[in-house]
Design a protein around this motif. Structure first.
Motif, PDB file in Angstrom:
ATOM      1  N   UNK A 188       6.792 -11.684  -3.693  1.00 61.66           N
ATOM      2  CA  UNK A 188       6.274 -10.504  -2.995  1.00 61.66           C
ATOM      3  C   UNK A 188       7.019  -9.437  -3.128  1.00 61.66           C
ATOM      4  N   UNK A 189       8.397  -9.739  -2.595  1.00 63.92           N
ATOM      5  CA  UNK A 189       9.034  -8.298  -2.424  1.00 63.92           C
ATOM      6  C   UNK A 189       9.464  -7.671  -3.769  1.00 63.92           C
ATOM      7  N   UNK A 190       9.793  -8.720  -4.871  1.00 68.39           N
ATOM      8  CA  UNK A 190       9.854  -8.199  -6.200  1.00 68.39           C
ATOM      9  C   UNK A 190       8.600  -7.364  -6.817  1.00 68.39           C
ATOM     10  N   UNK A 191       7.450  -7.912  -6.326  1.00 69.91           N
ATOM     11  CA  UNK A 191       6.288  -7.216  -6.901  1.00 69.91           C
ATOM     12  C   UNK A 191       6.259  -5.717  -6.280  1.00 69.91           C
ATOM     13  N   UNK A 192       6.488  -5.553  -4.750  1.00 72.79           N
ATOM     14  CA  UNK A 192       6.270  -4.381  -4.139  1.00 72.79           C
ATOM     15  C   UNK A 192       7.365  -3.396  -4.449  1.00 72.79           C
ATOM     16  N   UNK A 193       8.606  -4.015  -4.958  1.00 75.54           N
ATOM     17  CA  UNK A 193       9.653  -3.301  -5.474  1.00 75.54           C
ATOM     18  C   UNK A 193       9.130  -2.542  -6.683  1.00 75.54           C
ATOM     19  N   UNK A 243       0.723  -1.400  -0.197  1.00 76.90           N
ATOM     20  CA  UNK A 243       0.065   0.035  -0.135  1.00 76.90           C
ATOM     21  C   UNK A 243       0.840   1.094  -0.061  1.00 76.90           C
ATOM     22  N   UNK A 244       1.817   1.249   0.949  1.00 72.69           N
ATOM     23  CA  UNK A 244       2.748   2.680   0.978  1.00 72.69           C
ATOM     24  C   UNK A 244       3.267   2.678  -0.448  1.00 72.69           C
ATOM     25  N   UNK A 245       3.883   1.751  -1.142  1.00 71.34           N
ATOM     26  CA  UNK A 245       4.436   1.701  -2.268  1.00 71.34           C
ATOM     27  C   UNK A 245       3.647   2.658  -3.302  1.00 71.34           C
ATOM     28  N   UNK A 246       2.471   2.488  -3.175  1.00 72.72           N
ATOM     29  CA  UNK A 246       1.669   3.317  -4.086  1.00 72.72           C
ATOM     30  C   UNK A 246       1.167   4.610  -3.588  1.00 72.72           C
ATOM     31  N   UNK A 247       1.017   4.763  -2.286  1.00 70.81           N
ATOM     32  CA  UNK A 247       0.786   5.917  -1.500  1.00 70.81           C
ATOM     33  C   UNK A 247       1.832   6.897  -0.935  1.00 70.81           C
ATOM     34  N   UNK A 248       3.176   6.458  -1.321  1.00 69.63           N
ATOM     35  CA  UNK A 248       4.269   7.473  -1.197  1.00 69.63           C
ATOM     36  C   UNK A 248       5.014   7.576  -2.455  1.00 69.63           C
ATOM     37  N   UNK A 249       5.699   8.591  -2.492  1.00 68.75           N
ATOM     38  CA  UNK A 249       6.708   8.935  -3.902  1.00 68.75           C
ATOM     39  C   UNK A 249       8.119   8.623  -3.758  1.00 68.75           C
ATOM     40  N   UNK A 250       8.638   8.795  -2.784  1.00 61.76           N
ATOM     41  CA  UNK A 250      10.177   9.015  -2.821  1.00 61.76           C
ATOM     42  C   UNK A 250      10.766   8.165  -1.742  1.00 61.76           C
ATOM     43  N   UNK A 251      10.079   7.931  -0.466  1.00 59.72           N
ATOM     44  CA  UNK A 251      10.830   7.286   0.588  1.00 59.72           C
ATOM     45  C   UNK A 251      10.982   5.744   0.430  1.00 59.72           C
ATOM     46  N   UNK A 252      12.132   5.387   0.919  1.00 63.52           N
ATOM     47  CA  UNK A 252      12.302   3.838   0.892  1.00 63.52           C
ATOM     48  C   UNK A 252      11.664   3.252   1.829  1.00 63.52           C
ATOM     49  N   UNK A 272       6.089  -1.926  -7.623  1.00 68.72           N
ATOM     50  CA  UNK A 272       5.074  -1.114  -7.262  1.00 68.72           C
ATOM     51  C   UNK A 272       5.632   0.348  -6.633  1.00 68.72           C
ATOM     52  N   UNK A 273       6.614   0.103  -6.241  1.00 63.97           N
ATOM     53  CA  UNK A 273       7.128   1.447  -5.480  1.00 63.97           C
ATOM     54  C   UNK A 273       8.176   1.961  -6.345  1.00 63.97           C
ATOM     55  N   UNK A 274       8.485   1.502  -7.614  1.00 61.96           N
ATOM     56  CA  UNK A 274       9.675   1.975  -8.785  1.00 61.96           C
ATOM     57  C   UNK A 274      10.976   1.627  -8.213  1.00 61.96           C
ATOM     58  N   UNK A 294      12.618  -4.210  -9.752  1.00 61.25           N
ATOM     59  CA  UNK A 294      13.228  -3.136 -10.346  1.00 61.25           C
ATOM     60  C   UNK A 294      14.788  -2.951 -10.175  1.00 61.25           C
ATOM     61  N   UNK A 295      14.995  -3.174  -8.889  1.00 62.96           N
ATOM     62  CA  UNK A 295      16.392  -2.842  -8.463  1.00 62.96           C
ATOM     63  C   UNK A 295      17.405  -4.085  -8.882  1.00 62.96           C
ATOM     64  N   UNK A 296      18.447  -3.776  -9.284  1.00 66.40           N
ATOM     65  CA  UNK A 296      19.165  -5.035  -9.848  1.00 66.40           C
ATOM     66  C   UNK A 296      20.802  -4.736  -9.326  1.00 66.40           C
ATOM     67  N   UNK A 297      21.231  -5.934  -8.940  1.00 69.03           N
ATOM     68  CA  UNK A 297      20.879  -7.093  -9.223  1.00 69.03           C
ATOM     69  C   UNK A 297      19.539  -7.605  -8.274  1.00 69.03           C
ATOM     70  N   UNK A 298      19.595  -6.942  -7.394  1.00 74.88           N
ATOM     71  CA  UNK A 298      18.349  -7.205  -6.333  1.00 74.88           C
ATOM     72  C   UNK A 298      18.027  -6.079  -5.408  1.00 74.88           C
ATOM     73  N   UNK A 299      17.062  -5.937  -4.704  1.00 72.12           N
ATOM     74  CA  UNK A 299      16.753  -5.198  -3.334  1.00 72.12           C
ATOM     75  C   UNK A 299      17.872  -5.394  -2.425  1.00 72.12           C
ATOM     76  N   UNK A 300      18.101  -4.265  -1.859  1.00 70.63           N
ATOM     77  CA  UNK A 300      19.173  -4.507  -0.490  1.00 70.63           C
ATOM     78  C   UNK A 300      18.479  -5.433   0.643  1.00 70.63           C
ATOM     79  N   UNK A 301      19.545  -6.416   0.918  1.00 66.66           N
ATOM     80  CA  UNK A 301      19.080  -7.298   1.836  1.00 66.66           C
ATOM     81  C   UNK A 301      19.726  -6.901   3.488  1.00 66.66           C
ATOM     82  N   UNK A 302      19.111  -6.757   4.435  1.00 68.53           N
ATOM     83  CA  UNK A 302      19.500  -6.559   5.710  1.00 68.53           C
ATOM     84  C   UNK A 302      19.450  -7.666   6.464  1.00 68.53           C
ATOM     85  N   UNK A 303      20.377  -7.832   7.382  1.00 67.12           N
ATOM     86  CA  UNK A 303      20.474  -8.994   8.288  1.00 67.12           C
ATOM     87  C   UNK A 303      21.084  -8.255   9.697  1.00 67.12           C
TER      88      UNK A 303
END
Length: 309
Positions: A88-93, A60-69, A95-97, A168-177
């Protein structure tokens, strides 16, 4: 130092409340809006209206915000299968650009698992499952388009996967551990993490755990400079002692305890505390905001703290 906002919606929050905080964080210049991934409240709060799903919220926030990560601290590996989570994460990525980050951990809160019928294996198995999840998620995302992905896992074997969709992010979105584990946590971080986060830990303990992760990086010839180092601290900032006390009371905490363990006090005190973490190499701090109705809190920090760090 980058400042990010971190929320705990299981303590009681609607989507609209989270959206208001995310938009305020975006408008005032914070680097990201993160939320926990829990299904049960903790402590004496009511938790009403009830838990919200982390990735549904972020979609939801992916569509309701514009720039924030946007991201999680931390998605529990026990909650989801790695293949569907990668989707899921790829799809939200998408959706958020391209604004999504995946924080993921073993899961630790046994009661939320029993409350919602989620299996909760022993810690060693949870680490084994997390390691396989990381291999599957990164493998699916990083497989070249048109190729397939296979993984001979014990818990999550994958065969002939088209490895779609791609983020969207390549090679992938950042992963936090993150976390305080002395052995497996550093090894997994060195292998898979773009960012290592230590929540609610004193400066000295943070420095020691950062060093363990750096040592694990050295063992696999990874440059520790390719890792982002971060902490999470509860936020309680006020213009004067009275405002600090009011905000502490609103979240059921004592000002003295918050000053000792969190990012608390006047703006100058918060700047000083953050500076101590910066000295050990922390590049980001996730400020845990517990009173989601107090949007002026974020505005104060943005105006009086952010510009000094």
């Amino acid at each position: 130092m980058e400042l990010r906002i971190f929320t705990e919606p299981q303590q009681g929050a609607s989507y609209d409340q989270l959206l208001a905080v995310a938009r305020q964080a975006e408008e005032t210049g914070f680097g990201a809006f993160f939320r926990s991934d829990h299904y049960l409240k903790m402590g004496s709060v009511s938790g009403e209206p009830g838990p919200t799903d982390a990735w549904t919220t972020l979609a939801g926030l992916a569509r309701d915000t514009r720039t924030i990560r946007l991201g999680t601290l931390m998605t529990a590996a026990t909650f989801r299968l790695p293949g569907p989570l990668a989707i899921t994460v790829a799809q939200v990525d998408q959706m958020s650009g391209g604004r999504v980050e995946l924080g993921i951990g073993t899961g630790w809160f046994a009661e939320e698992h029993t409350a919602y019928g989620i299996p909760f294996p022993p810690l060693g198995e949870r680490f084994d499952r997390l390691e396989e999840q990381l291999a599957v998620i990164t493998g699916l995302w990083e497989t070249p388009a048109g190729s397939t992905f296979d993984f001979p896992g014990k818990y999550y074997p994958v065969s002939d996967s088209p490895a779609l969709p791609k983020p969207v992010q390549q090679p992938r979105p950042p992963i936090l551990l993150g976390g305080t584990g002395p052995k497996r946590t550093p090894r997994l971080a060195a292998r898979y993490a773009d960012e290592f986060n230590l929540p609610f830990a004193p400066v000295e303990d943070s420095a020691a755990q950062f060093q363990r992760v750096k040592d694990a990086c050295a063992e696999i010839d990874r440059d520790p400079a390719t890792m982002t180092w971060s902490n999470a601290l509860v936020l309680c900032c006020g213009r004067d002692d009275a405002e600090v006390a009011r905000r502490a009371a609103a979240i059921g905490r004592e000002p003295a305890e918050l000053r000792e363990n969190g990012a608390a006090g006047t703006p100058a005190e918060v700047v000083d505390k953050l500076g101590r973490y910066a000295e050990i190499g922390s590049e980001r701090v996730y400020l845990q905001v517990l009173d989601l109705a107090d949007l002026d809190h974020l505005e104060l920090v943005a105006a009086e703290v952010m510009r000094q760090v």
